[in-house]
Every structure is written in C-alpha cells, then in structure tokens.
Enzyme design. Structure first.
Site, PDB file in Angstrom:
ATOM      1  N   SER A 114       0.911  -1.178   0.105  1.00 17.48           N
ATOM      2  CA  SER A 114      -0.060   0.229  -0.151  1.00 17.48           C
ATOM      3  C   SER A 114       1.069   1.071   0.260  1.00 17.48           C
ATOM      4  O   SER A 114       2.039   1.088   0.877  1.00 17.48           O
ATOM      5  CB  SER A 114      -0.753  -0.012   1.200  1.00 17.48           C
ATOM      6  N   LYS A 115       0.594   2.270  -0.338  1.00 17.88           N
ATOM      7  CA  LYS A 115       1.258   3.639  -0.574  1.00 17.88           C
ATOM      8  C   LYS A 115       0.719   4.546   0.346  1.00 17.88           C
ATOM      9  O   LYS A 115       2.055   5.199   1.150  1.00 17.88           O
ATOM     10  CB  LYS A 115      -0.165   4.382  -2.295  1.00 17.88           C
ATOM     11  N   ARG A 116       0.554   4.207   1.230  1.00 18.22           N
ATOM     12  CA  ARG A 116       1.084   4.344   2.764  1.00 18.22           C
ATOM     13  C   ARG A 116       2.295   3.648   3.585  1.00 18.22           C
ATOM     14  O   ARG A 116       2.816   4.547   4.390  1.00 18.22           O
ATOM     15  CB  ARG A 116      -0.776   4.341   4.196  1.00 18.22           C
ATOM     16  N   LYS A 117       2.272   2.478   3.302  1.00 14.39           N
ATOM     17  CA  LYS A 117       3.479   2.390   3.785  1.00 14.39           C
ATOM     18  C   LYS A 117       5.162   2.434   2.591  1.00 14.39           C
ATOM     19  O   LYS A 117       5.607   1.856   2.976  1.00 14.39           O
ATOM     20  CB  LYS A 117       3.347   0.921   4.456  1.00 14.39           C
ATOM     21  N   ASN A 118       4.450   2.021   2.105  1.00 12.23           N
ATOM     22  CA  ASN A 118       5.585   2.036   0.882  1.00 12.23           C
ATOM     23  C   ASN A 118       5.853   2.106  -0.602  1.00 12.23           C
ATOM     24  O   ASN A 118       4.696   3.222  -1.383  1.00 12.23           O
ATOM     25  CB  ASN A 118       5.840   0.204   0.063  1.00 12.23           C
TER      26      ASN A 118
END
Length: 529
Positions: free
Chosen positions: A260-264
């Site tokens: 996910s873009k929140r983590k990577n």
RNA sequence: GUCCCCAUCGUCUAGCCUGGUCUAGGACACAGGCCUUUCACGCCUGCGACGCGGGUUCAAAUCCCGCUGGGGGCACCA
C-alpha cells in the site's frame, strides 16, 4: 497450448500501480508464449474517479517497462473500443438479455434503505448482502417495476443469485483446484449503476467474452467476485475463461499486508523517477510469482517468455523487498556497458522533470550551481525508502532560548572534537619537518603529506604515467599509511572515493597542492580549539 | 464477525503433483576472509527454514485431517 488472449484492465483512478505491471508481465508472457495476444482495456466505469490523465500515465509507464500490447485504446484492434466508457451501449444491450432470462432484476432501494438492511442483517448475525428474503425488489411484479420506472424512480440492476442450496465453482489454475461458494453466501451484486454505467463485474465479463479473452490473470483479491462473474457467464450461457489469481504483492513489514502507498512507494512513476531500470523492475516483479526451473534469478523478459510455464506460478503472497530490488539494479547498472549506462542516466534525467513538475525541477536547477554536483543530491529525499534522521537536525529545529543556544554549542563542540579525532593516530614526523612548519598552527600529519607531494614533484613527473598507475616507491617509503587517508580526504572531501592516484592525476598538481594547503588550514583551526 | 486464500532460512524461492537421491539447494541481506594504500566490484566461507499437533506409510518438507498464524473479500470502487 492454445493461444492465450490475455488482458490487463486497469482503472484510471490513480497513479499507475506496481501491481498493474506485475500482472501485465504474466499477461504478456502468457500471450507471447502461446502465440496469442495481450490486450489493454481501460476500465473507466467509475465516472467520479476516472481521469483521462491517469490513463495516459498508465500507458506511458507500461510502455516504459516495454510491456506493450497488441490491442488497446491507443492503437485500436478488432474488438474496439477498448475503453469501457465508450461501450455503455453494449452493456445495456447485454443487461437486457440477463433481465429477460431472469438472471437480473431492477432494484429501487435507496442508499438509506440499503444501510438499514445491512444493520438488520448484522443484528440477525447474517452475512451482509442483498439477497433472498432481504430483497424486496426481487419480489416486484413486472407491472410494479414498469410503473416505478415510468415514475422516474432511479434504479440499479442487480444480479439475481439463486436462493436455493446450490453453489457455484470455478477452477483456479494457480491454486490448481476448484474453488466453491454457496449461493447463499453471494449477494445480489449491482450490475448496472443508476448512472447507466455498468459495474466492474458486468463490464468485465461482457468485455472479456466479446474480446475473446480466454485467460484471465488478475490479483487474488478478485477471487470472491469471481463467483459472481461465473454466475454472469452462466446467465449468458458463455464458456468460462481460465482463471489465474495471482498472489498479492505484500508490504515487507512483519504484517505482510497488501502493498500500500501508505507504507511503501507503489507508483510506477516513482520507480521510474528513482532511476530503476525497467528491465530490472520487470525481472524482479516476475520473480515475485514465478521462478525459472533452472533457478536462474536474473533474466530478460524474452528469457521469461521462452521458459514460461503457467504451472509454475506461485500462490503464496510475496513481500516486496526493496533491498533486493536495489541490489539487482546496482548489479545491472555497474555491469552494463558505458553506452547503456549513459542512456539510462539520460532517460532518468529526462523523466525527472516530468515527475517533479516544472516548478520543482527549476528549484532543483537553481541549486545545481556547482556543476559537479549530481542530480541525486537534491532529489534523493524523494527516493529513499527509509529516511535517516540526525540528532543534530532535530536539535536544530527547536525554538532558540538561552538554554537552547548552550545546548547547541555543546553539541557543536562535541562534533568538532570527533572530527579532530581523525588525527589521533598521527604518524611520527621527523622533528625538522615540524620545526619547519611552525609548531603552533600546523597539523604535522597533513604537513607531512604536503611535504611528500612536494618531494614527489621534485623527483618525478606528477603528470606522467607513474602517478596515474603505480604508487611511487619513494613516496611509499616516506609516508606512513594513515597519511593516505589524509590525502584522500583532503583532495576528494570524502573517506571513500575513486582510486586515489588516478584522481590526483586528474586533479593535477596545482589543485592537489591547493587543496592540501586549505586542508592544513582547516584542520589547524579545528585543533587549536 | 463471516466467507475464502495462503504457509520452506529475516526476505524471494527450489524441492511437494510422481513420498526415500533433502544431514533441504540458490538469491538478497548479515558476519568473517581474500583481492585492494579508501569505497565499490569480484571471489571464498559462515549464519540461517520445512509453523504446531495428529494420522497414512518401512519411510513425509512432500499425502490426509485439525490447529495456529498471515492475507484477502464482504460498495451503485475497481
């Protein structure tokens, strides 16, 4: 193997996702291996979120990865159009068939009513879903439906999932087994939205059939919906394609949740701007779900196609390991020929303006004054997967009070001392040299190097091949080992740099001497404090 | 909560279908060494895994069941 017609069907609702490329690799490999076709279809049925610029970005990124298609919205093809927003008429015709055959029904429920229903089901501890007795609209007579439509009441059309004890199933070719689900666990999915656009489920099935897609490769998040799709296929009386549900890319943390873009970073544009080689990204992504029988890890796309065997696709969810990707990229870049290397760098720089945007790119240009500075210096923070924070940085942003200033100077002093400690193991210098330098403000180690360079120039030709290739013995005898590091730091500004002698040669005698001079002064000033 | 999917070194995996050749192989990372007057590259070595419990079998990483763990779905989004 029968020629496979595969498709990638991204939705243009955001930045091109790394998962899209991941899937496209296998779509294309499958098609090429079997002599079939790979199709790009844009699933822009969400009128609210779909944006034309995202479609363009998707196309550009896939092309950058050389995952180009045989048919698509940009190049056309025998089953055009390849953009679902241009096919609404087709879906409306097809929904009629489903309606006539009794596999779909009109639903006039409002969002509120639906919400109410879900609450009821929750209390009754039933799986949420619009089906069976909970669906008042299923029981509407033809007349009732007709009059409601006439009255202009907005409606959707839903899939009429059988309410008996039966079940649906399909074969998943990656898991290599039949996946089964009971009718009563499937809700009456909306097929046609009130805006007249189809949902993914309808459009996807209709288009796959019409475009003769016989091999459906997609993420495993779609497994639960596939049962609904099978029902639609059956409703039309169409033959099922082969399903390959790819394991989802995971975040590399302990949770291993869907990437996910929140983590990577997940945007293909990010990978491109960061300077990853497209070949390497494709190689690495392929490895996430596939392995060559010979255990070879580094391969080109055509090598992948040659050996491609869908039976070897893995069902386990792989964590995306940026460290390994980086090592692949480093290895590739450091072993490629100079022409490809230059080409790669040039392409990256070209793309950087597009990625940063004109304003930001210009801001970078302004800071680009020292011509030797490389692009990465100012842009690295965009591309680090993990930022390193310095204690000094954090102390520095505190509001300044008297105490703060005191703290700050203490830290500064400590820092300076650490720098000074570099010279703790100073070489033993002959007394006469120290005398000559002046004991008070000269660092003996540096001066020794300085002296030696001067001697060398007296003895040999600084510009000659001697310095360029071999270490001069006369120098070696005179200078203790630690001095080399001093020389390196003073002339390159870093403890790590390209080979010393070649670098000194390239710098030239005058600049070497000048830098030594400056370095002597710098260190002397540090030591005096 | 509920339905479904998955399960070999820290990570990606080979092996599993067609049980013995597996004291489980490779890659990244890590540690040590060699090379090298730095760093990197390269080379060598080391560390390190079949989630647990039951079966089946002469024999199980491999087959079956259960458990546990992780993941995904449950929208008029895809």
């Amino acid at each position: 193997m029968e020629p496979a017609r595969t498709r990638i069907a991204p939705s243009p609702t955001g930045d091109p996702h790394v998962g899209t490329a991941y899937q496209a690799i296998f779509d294309k490999a499958f098609a090429e291996k079997t002599g079939g076709q790979f199709i790009l279809r844009i699933e822009d049925t969400d009128q609210v979120r779909s944006r034309p610029e995202y479609e363009l970005k998707i196309i550009n990124c896939l092309k950058w990865l050389k995952l180009d298609w045989d048919e698509g919205p940009d190049i056309g093809g025998p089953y055009a159009p390849y953009r679902q927003s241009e096919r609404t008429e087709i879906y409306r015709e097809h929904i009629k068939i489903l309606l006539e055959k009794g596999f779909a029904y009109y639903c006039f429920c409002t969002a509120d009513e639906l919400e109410h229903l879900r609450q009821e089901q929750k209390i009754a501890k039933l799986p949420p879903g619009y089906f069976g007795e909970y669906s008042p609209c299923r029981k509407l007579t033809e007349d009732e439906v007709r009059s409601k439509i006439k009255a202009g009441i907005p409606y959707v059309i839903r899939l009429k999932v059988p309410i008996d004890e039966g079940e649906v199933s399909f074969f998943d070719s990656i898991r290599k087994k039949q996946l089964v689900k009971k009718f009563k666990e499937i809700d009456d999915q909306v097929l046609l939205k009130s805006d007249g656009f189809p949902t993914y489920h309808l459009a996807n099935v209709v288009d796959d059939y019409l475009m003769k897609i016989n091999t459906v490769i997609r993420g495993e998040e779609w497994i639960p919906s596939t049962f609904k799709h099978v029902l639609i296929y059956q409703g039309f009386g169409w033959k099922l394609p082969q399903f390959y549900h790819l394991a989802l890319l995971r975040n590399p943390d302990s949770q291993k949740s869907k990437i996910s873009k929140r983590k990577n970073p997940v945007s293909l544009e990010w990978f491109r701007a960061a300077g990853y080689s497209p070949e390497i990204l494709v190689n690495y992504l392929a490895l996430m779900a596939y392995s060559l029988p010979e255990g070879i890890e580094r391969f080109s796309f055509s090598e992948l196609v040659n050996s491609f065997n869908p039976d070897r696709l893995s069902a386990a969810g792989p964590a995306f390991d940026f460290v390994k990707l980086d090592s692949f990229n480093t290895e590739y870049l450091s072993h490629t020929d100079t022409v490809s290397f230059r080409k790669h760098l040039k392409e990256r720089l070209d793309y950087l303006e597009e990625y940063l945007g004109e304003d930001l790119f210009k801001q970078m240009m302004e800071r680009f004054k020292p011509l030797s500075q490389e692009v990465g210096y100012w842009t690295d923070f965009f591309f680090k997967t993990k930022l390193q924070y310095n204690r000094e940085d954090i102390e520095g942003i505190k509001p300044l009070s008297i105490t703060d200033v005191k703290t700050f100077s203490e830290i500064l002093n400590k820092w300076l001392k650490e720098k000074g400690s570099l010279f703790e193991n100073l070489p033993v210098i002959p007394e006469e040299i120290i005398t000559e330098a002046g004991k008070e403000n000269m660092n003996p180690g540096i001066f020794a190097v300085y002296k030696a360079i001067n001697n060398i120039v007296n003895d040999t030709d600084f510009h000659g091949s001697l310095l360029k290739r071999n270490f001069p013995d006369t120098f070696k005898e005179k200078i203790p080992k630690t001095a080399f590091m001093i020389l390196r730091i003073s002339c390159t500004g870093s403890k790590t740099s390209l080979p010393l002698w070649e670098s000194l040669h390239r710098l030239g005698y005058y600049r070497v001497i000048a830098r030594l001079d400056e370095f002597i002064q710098f260190t002397s000033s540090l030591i005096r404090k």
